[in-house]
Design a protein around this motif. Structure first.
Motif, PDB file in Angstrom:
ATOM      1  N   GLU A  83      72.151  24.269  23.720  1.00  0.00           N
ATOM      2  CA  GLU A  83      71.271  25.098  22.905  1.00  0.00           C
ATOM      3  C   GLU A  83      71.553  26.569  23.211  1.00  0.00           C
ATOM      4  OE1 GLU A  83      69.160  24.305  20.506  1.00  0.00           O
ATOM      5  OE2 GLU A  83      69.690  22.179  20.685  1.00  0.00           O
ATOM      6  N   LEU A  84      71.951  27.311  22.204  1.00  0.00           N
ATOM      7  CA  LEU A  84      72.328  28.709  22.381  1.00  0.00           C
ATOM      8  C   LEU A  84      71.412  29.619  21.567  1.00  0.00           C
ATOM      9  CD1 LEU A  84      76.208  28.344  22.047  1.00  0.00           C
ATOM     10  CD2 LEU A  84      74.919  28.642  24.163  1.00  0.00           C
ATOM     11  N   ALA A  85      71.135  30.792  22.133  1.00  0.00           N
ATOM     12  CA  ALA A  85      70.404  31.826  21.399  1.00  0.00           C
ATOM     13  C   ALA A  85      71.376  32.554  20.465  1.00  0.00           C
ATOM     14  CB  ALA A  85      69.768  32.812  22.375  1.00  0.00           C
ATOM     15  N   PHE A  86      70.844  33.232  19.460  1.00  0.00           N
ATOM     16  CA  PHE A  86      71.697  33.911  18.492  1.00  0.00           C
ATOM     17  C   PHE A  86      72.641  34.906  19.172  1.00  0.00           C
ATOM     18  CE2 PHE A  86      72.516  37.476  15.549  1.00  0.00           C
ATOM     19  CZ  PHE A  86      73.186  36.774  14.542  1.00  0.00           C
ATOM     20  N   GLU A  87      72.131  35.629  20.182  1.00  0.00           N
ATOM     21  CA  GLU A  87      72.960  36.642  20.831  1.00  0.00           C
ATOM     22  C   GLU A  87      74.073  36.035  21.684  1.00  0.00           C
ATOM     23  OE1 GLU A  87      69.054  36.174  23.166  1.00  0.00           O
ATOM     24  OE2 GLU A  87      69.693  36.397  21.062  1.00  0.00           O
ATOM     25  N   GLU A  88      74.046  34.719  21.920  1.00  0.00           N
ATOM     26  CA  GLU A  88      75.100  34.059  22.692  1.00  0.00           C
ATOM     27  C   GLU A  88      76.205  33.498  21.796  1.00  0.00           C
ATOM     28  OE1 GLU A  88      72.747  32.258  26.549  1.00  0.00           O
ATOM     29  OE2 GLU A  88      72.383  31.292  24.598  1.00  0.00           O
ATOM     30  N   ILE A  89      75.986  33.495  20.507  1.00  0.00           N
ATOM     31  CA  ILE A  89      76.917  32.851  19.569  1.00  0.00           C
ATOM     32  C   ILE A  89      78.085  33.771  19.226  1.00  0.00           C
ATOM     33  CG2 ILE A  89      77.118  32.113  17.157  1.00  0.00           C
ATOM     34  CD1 ILE A  89      74.467  30.748  17.434  1.00  0.00           C
ATOM     35  N   LEU A  90      79.279  33.187  19.179  1.00  0.00           N
ATOM     36  CA  LEU A  90      80.499  33.902  18.782  1.00  0.00           C
ATOM     37  C   LEU A  90      81.089  33.349  17.487  1.00  0.00           C
ATOM     38  CD1 LEU A  90      82.251  34.105  22.284  1.00  0.00           C
ATOM     39  CD2 LEU A  90      80.886  35.876  21.150  1.00  0.00           C
ATOM     40  N   ASP A  91      80.710  32.158  17.101  1.00  0.00           N
ATOM     41  CA  ASP A  91      81.273  31.485  15.944  1.00  0.00           C
ATOM     42  C   ASP A  91      80.890  32.205  14.650  1.00  0.00           C
ATOM     43  OD1 ASP A  91      82.290  29.616  14.160  1.00  0.00           O
ATOM     44  OD2 ASP A  91      80.535  28.307  14.311  1.00  0.00           O
ATOM     45  N   PRO A  92      81.876  32.594  13.828  1.00  0.00           N
ATOM     46  CA  PRO A  92      81.553  33.318  12.583  1.00  0.00           C
ATOM     47  C   PRO A  92      80.681  32.503  11.627  1.00  0.00           C
ATOM     48  CG  PRO A  92      83.882  32.688  12.643  1.00  0.00           C
ATOM     49  CD  PRO A  92      83.333  32.450  14.011  1.00  0.00           C
ATOM     50  N   GLN A  93      80.820  31.179  11.668  1.00  0.00           N
ATOM     51  CA  GLN A  93      80.000  30.350  10.789  1.00  0.00           C
ATOM     52  C   GLN A  93      78.539  30.409  11.209  1.00  0.00           C
ATOM     53  OE1 GLN A  93      81.507  26.591   9.101  1.00  0.00           O
ATOM     54  NE2 GLN A  93      79.863  25.568  10.215  1.00  0.00           N
ATOM     55  N   GLY A  94      78.277  30.355  12.523  1.00  0.00           N
ATOM     56  CA  GLY A  94      76.907  30.445  13.017  1.00  0.00           C
ATOM     57  C   GLY A  94      76.288  31.803  12.755  1.00  0.00           C
ATOM     58  N   ILE A  95      77.081  32.846  12.924  1.00  0.00           N
ATOM     59  CA  ILE A  95      76.585  34.207  12.688  1.00  0.00           C
ATOM     60  C   ILE A  95      76.248  34.393  11.210  1.00  0.00           C
ATOM     61  CG2 ILE A  95      77.254  36.645  12.711  1.00  0.00           C
ATOM     62  CD1 ILE A  95      78.940  35.956  15.235  1.00  0.00           C
ATOM     63  N   ALA A  96      77.083  33.837  10.320  1.00  0.00           N
ATOM     64  CA  ALA A  96      76.885  34.027   8.881  1.00  0.00           C
ATOM     65  C   ALA A  96      75.675  33.273   8.354  1.00  0.00           C
ATOM     66  CB  ALA A  96      78.140  33.601   8.124  1.00  0.00           C
ATOM     67  N   PHE A  97      75.416  32.076   8.898  1.00  0.00           N
ATOM     68  CA  PHE A  97      74.402  31.218   8.287  1.00  0.00           C
ATOM     69  C   PHE A  97      73.178  30.968   9.165  1.00  0.00           C
ATOM     70  CE2 PHE A  97      78.424  29.877   6.170  1.00  0.00           C
ATOM     71  CZ  PHE A  97      78.083  30.285   4.888  1.00  0.00           C
ATOM     72  N   TRP A  98      73.047  31.664  10.285  1.00  0.00           N
ATOM     73  CA  TRP A  98      71.870  31.542  11.145  1.00  0.00           C
ATOM     74  C   TRP A  98      70.609  31.910  10.347  1.00  0.00           C
ATOM     75  CZ3 TRP A  98      71.517  30.270  16.401  1.00  0.00           C
ATOM     76  CH2 TRP A  98      70.270  30.486  16.979  1.00  0.00           C
ATOM     77  N   PRO A  99      69.488  31.219  10.570  1.00  0.00           N
ATOM     78  CA  PRO A  99      69.244  30.104  11.494  1.00  0.00           C
ATOM     79  C   PRO A  99      69.404  28.733  10.857  1.00  0.00           C
ATOM     80  CG  PRO A  99      67.162  30.841  10.628  1.00  0.00           C
ATOM     81  CD  PRO A  99      68.218  31.709   9.974  1.00  0.00           C
ATOM     82  N   GLU A 100      69.689  28.686   9.542  1.00  0.00           N
ATOM     83  CA  GLU A 100      69.839  27.388   8.878  1.00  0.00           C
ATOM     84  C   GLU A 100      70.993  26.602   9.487  1.00  0.00           C
ATOM     85  OE1 GLU A 100      68.791  24.534   5.841  1.00  0.00           O
ATOM     86  OE2 GLU A 100      67.781  26.333   6.571  1.00  0.00           O
ATOM     87  N   GLU A 101      72.042  27.300   9.853  1.00  0.00           N
ATOM     88  CA  GLU A 101      73.209  26.696  10.487  1.00  0.00           C
ATOM     89  C   GLU A 101      73.477  27.474  11.766  1.00  0.00           C
ATOM     90  OE1 GLU A 101      76.537  25.101  11.855  1.00  0.00           O
ATOM     91  OE2 GLU A 101      75.560  24.213  10.111  1.00  0.00           O
ATOM     92  N   LYS A 102      73.453  26.798  12.917  1.00  0.00           N
ATOM     93  CA  LYS A 102      73.591  27.473  14.207  1.00  0.00           C
ATOM     94  C   LYS A 102      75.036  27.571  14.681  1.00  0.00           C
ATOM     95  CE  LYS A 102      68.899  26.433  15.739  1.00  0.00           C
ATOM     96  NZ  LYS A 102      68.047  25.844  16.814  1.00  0.00           N
ATOM     97  N   GLY A 103      75.952  27.114  13.839  1.00  0.00           N
ATOM     98  CA  GLY A 103      77.353  27.266  14.190  1.00  0.00           C
ATOM     99  C   GLY A 103      77.857  26.159  15.092  1.00  0.00           C
ATOM    100  N   ARG A 104      79.088  26.361  15.568  1.00  0.00           N
ATOM    101  CA  ARG A 104      79.805  25.305  16.277  1.00  0.00           C
ATOM    102  C   ARG A 104      79.929  25.546  17.775  1.00  0.00           C
ATOM    103  NH1 ARG A 104      84.830  26.141  12.377  1.00  0.00           N
ATOM    104  NH2 ARG A 104      84.199  28.257  12.919  1.00  0.00           N
ATOM    105  N   ASP A 105      79.373  26.656  18.266  1.00  0.00           N
ATOM    106  CA  ASP A 105      79.542  26.968  19.681  1.00  0.00           C
ATOM    107  C   ASP A 105      78.811  26.001  20.610  1.00  0.00           C
ATOM    108  OD1 ASP A 105      81.203  29.112  19.189  1.00  0.00           O
ATOM    109  OD2 ASP A 105      79.599  30.600  19.232  1.00  0.00           O
ATOM    110  N   GLY A 106      77.768  25.353  20.115  1.00  0.00           N
ATOM    111  CA  GLY A 106      77.001  24.443  20.965  1.00  0.00           C
ATOM    112  C   GLY A 106      77.797  23.264  21.472  1.00  0.00           C
ATOM    113  N   CYS A 107      78.857  22.886  20.748  1.00  0.00           N
ATOM    114  CA  CYS A 107      79.715  21.785  21.209  1.00  0.00           C
ATOM    115  C   CYS A 107      80.976  22.300  21.888  1.00  0.00           C
ATOM    116  CB  CYS A 107      80.083  20.865  20.045  1.00  0.00           C
ATOM    117  SG  CYS A 107      81.076  21.649  18.751  1.00  0.00           S
ATOM    118  N   ARG A 108      81.121  23.616  21.967  1.00  0.00           N
ATOM    119  CA  ARG A 108      82.353  24.208  22.500  1.00  0.00           C
ATOM    120  C   ARG A 108      82.171  24.812  23.890  1.00  0.00           C
ATOM    121  NH1 ARG A 108      84.662  27.498  17.144  1.00  0.00           N
ATOM    122  NH2 ARG A 108      85.032  25.652  15.845  1.00  0.00           N
ATOM    123  N   THR A 109      80.998  24.699  24.469  1.00  0.00           N
ATOM    124  CA  THR A 109      80.777  25.300  25.791  1.00  0.00           C
ATOM    125  C   THR A 109      81.656  24.613  26.832  1.00  0.00           C
ATOM    126  OG1 THR A 109      78.859  23.852  26.105  1.00  0.00           O
ATOM    127  CG2 THR A 109      78.438  26.077  25.265  1.00  0.00           C
TER     128      THR A 109
END
Length: 530
Positions: free
Chosen positions: A375-401
């Protein structure tokens, strides 16, 4: 494994290099780190490793934006480090598959830098360029996966260029034979260095419609618009073109020049995906097609049965590659947790089930420990998909840690850096490798046992599947008329009339009462047929 068909029924372990092991202490995983940890993968009992992109890249999409196809990004090491890794993998009996991202490049690739300068330079037609409409708007309605229209204006050419993903990822023009020759040449470069195959990113995106016709609206009725406009279209023209199939035949001829090499293509399509997988793996094209159909939230016996039946009935000459997790989706131990029950029992059930399926299999790093989504906060995200579609889509970084190797070590044993590229949190530390390795009752122990069983049992690798008429929540089938498999996809006890069977090979929570097979919550049985 010298057999040219080694890939048929094989199990490949996917490595996300940035997050596997950091050998130089900069907080980012690297090739030397992978080399250090290859023994873990070999001991697990898989056939091959697949490395997500390691080529030179600005890393705006974490390596899926390539600026040099024949060198290693400095963050991962050098070509010599790559050669050392391949050599050790081969000594350990592991094949090496690398991610090949050729539908598009980085906008920093020298060929795009040349192409954008004018309409008459040697690389002018190497990317997809088009004039604006008379009102200055984009050539058509094609959407980009990461948001917005799929066209970007270039003032030096007075034209738009096409990008399926970020605007920094321009699409190659595969209608130009020189582009095809160049990209096949980059693949030959890695074949000569000893790689055993390629995972082909977005393999159905290579060609676009030369007439630039608009994509249609999605024909499926929806209650509300998708959060991603891309998913509101039926992509008849921006991808999935018939020329793709001809190019894949050229690619197959290249692979056939070398001994025992393979391809697995990512067929990214929401309309008729299983049928497309079959088409792409028939007629001398791809060896395998990687399926998305088991990477979603549906967790029913009917769903898994349907995907396997549809594929082998629709493409008897094709071959699938199944997965439950990868670097783009929520980890399945978290994704299916809503169905209740014990997390470890669910993770063991999933591992035994996936590794009993007909086809080839991909495991994602950490899956063998039942690793959970971070579980990542918005400020921890680097994935462009998560940044573009937050909060509906939290991106892919949660499985990439990062992988967690030692619970008590700094950064879980992944890195000695003060800060890692993505954070490591307590729920992930709780599933560290050293907490399970050597424990036969752990999730890791189950994976090792099931992988050993699959390796020594030909019916589990290549035997045909016959599904039994069991009701939900039980999925039951035989493989090659030799092996019986039954899985309870429920946190509640289930009983089914399966009749007598032979030796238990692997099980969890199984008892028998006459002709009734009783399966405990998330229980399963793999046995010899009577």
């Amino acid at each position: 494994m010298a057999d040219k068909d080694w890939w048929r029924g094989s199990v490949t372990y996917q490595i996300y290099p940035r997050s596997f092991m950091d050998a130089n202490g900069d907080g980012i995983g690297d090739l030397k780190g992978i080399t250090q940890r290859l023994d873990h993968i070999a001991d697990l009992g898989v056939d091959a490793i697949w490395l997500s992109p390691i080529f030179t890249s600005p890393m705006l999409d974490m390596g899926y934006d390539v600026s040099n196809y024949t060198d290693i990004d400095p963050s991962f090491g050098t070509l010599a480090d790559f050669d050392d890794m391949v050599a050790k993998a081969h000594r350990l009996g592991l094949k090496v598959i690398i991610d090949q991202v050729i539908s598009h490049s980085s906008n920093r690739h020298p060929f795009f830098q040349e192409s954008r300068m004018s309409r008459d330079n040697p690389k002018a037609d190497w990317y997809v360029w088009a004039d604006p409409k008379p009102d200055g708007s984009a050539p058509n309605n094609w959407q980009a996966i990461f948001g917005g229209i799929a066209w970007e204006w270039e003032p030096r050419r007075h034209q738009y260029y096409f990008h399926n993903f970020l605007k920094e990822q321009p699409d190659f023009n595969f209608h130009n034979p020189e582009v095809q020759d160049y990209l096949l040449g980059t693949m030959r470069f890695w074949l000569e260095r000893g790689v055993d195959g390629f995972r082909l990113d977005t393999v159905n995106f290579y060609f676009h419609d030369k007439l630039l016709r608009d994509d249609a609206a999605d024909y499926r009725v929806k209650e509300k618009p998708d959060f991603k406009p891309y998913d509101m279209q039926y992509h008849l023209f921006s991808k999935n073109q018939p020329e793709n199939l001809v190019f894949l035949q050229r690619m197959r001829k290249l692979l056939d020049e070398y001994d025992a090499r393979t391809t697995v293509g990512e067929v990214g399509e929401s309309h008729h995906p299983i049928e497309m997988m079959g088409e792409y793996t028939s007629g001398g094209r791809l060896h395998m097609a990687y399926s998305f159909e088991m990477l979603g939230h549906v967790f029913t016996a009917a769903h898994f049965r349907k995907q396997i039946v549809r594929f082998f009935e629709g493409a008897p000459a094709g071959w699938p590659c199944w997965a439950f997790s990868n670097h783009d989706v929520i980890r399945h131990a978290s994704r299916w947790a809503k169905h209740g029950g014990d997390t470890d029992r669910l993770a063991k059930l999933a591992g035994a089930m996936l590794l009993s399926f007909e086809g080839s299999v991909c495991l994602y790093q950490g899956e063998e420990f039942g690793q959970l989504e971070t579980e990542l906060a918005f400020e921890e995200i680097l994935d462009p998909q998560g940044i573009a579609f937050w909060p509906e889509e939290k991106g892919r970084d949660g499985c990439r840690t990062p992988m967690v190797w030692e619970k008590a070590a700094p950064n879980g044993g992944f890195s000695t850096a003060g800060k890692t590229w993505l954070p490591i949190k307590e729920p992930q530390l709780a599933r560290a490798a050293d907490m399970q390795t050597g424990d036969p009752d752990s999730v890791h122990g189950l994976y090792r046992e099931m992988l050993a069983l699959r390796r020594r049992t030909p019916a589990l690798r290549t035997g045909r599947t016959h599904f039994l008429g069991t009701p939900e929540p039980v999925l039951a089938f035989t493989r090659g008329d030799e092996i019986l498999c039954a899985f309870n996809l429920s946190p509640m006890k289930a009983s089914v009339p399966l009749g007598p069977h032979g030796e238990h090979l692997l099980s969890q929570g199984v008892t028998r009462d006459g002709d009734q097979l009783d399966l405990a919550p998330n229980g399963f049985l793999i046995a010899r047929c009577k």
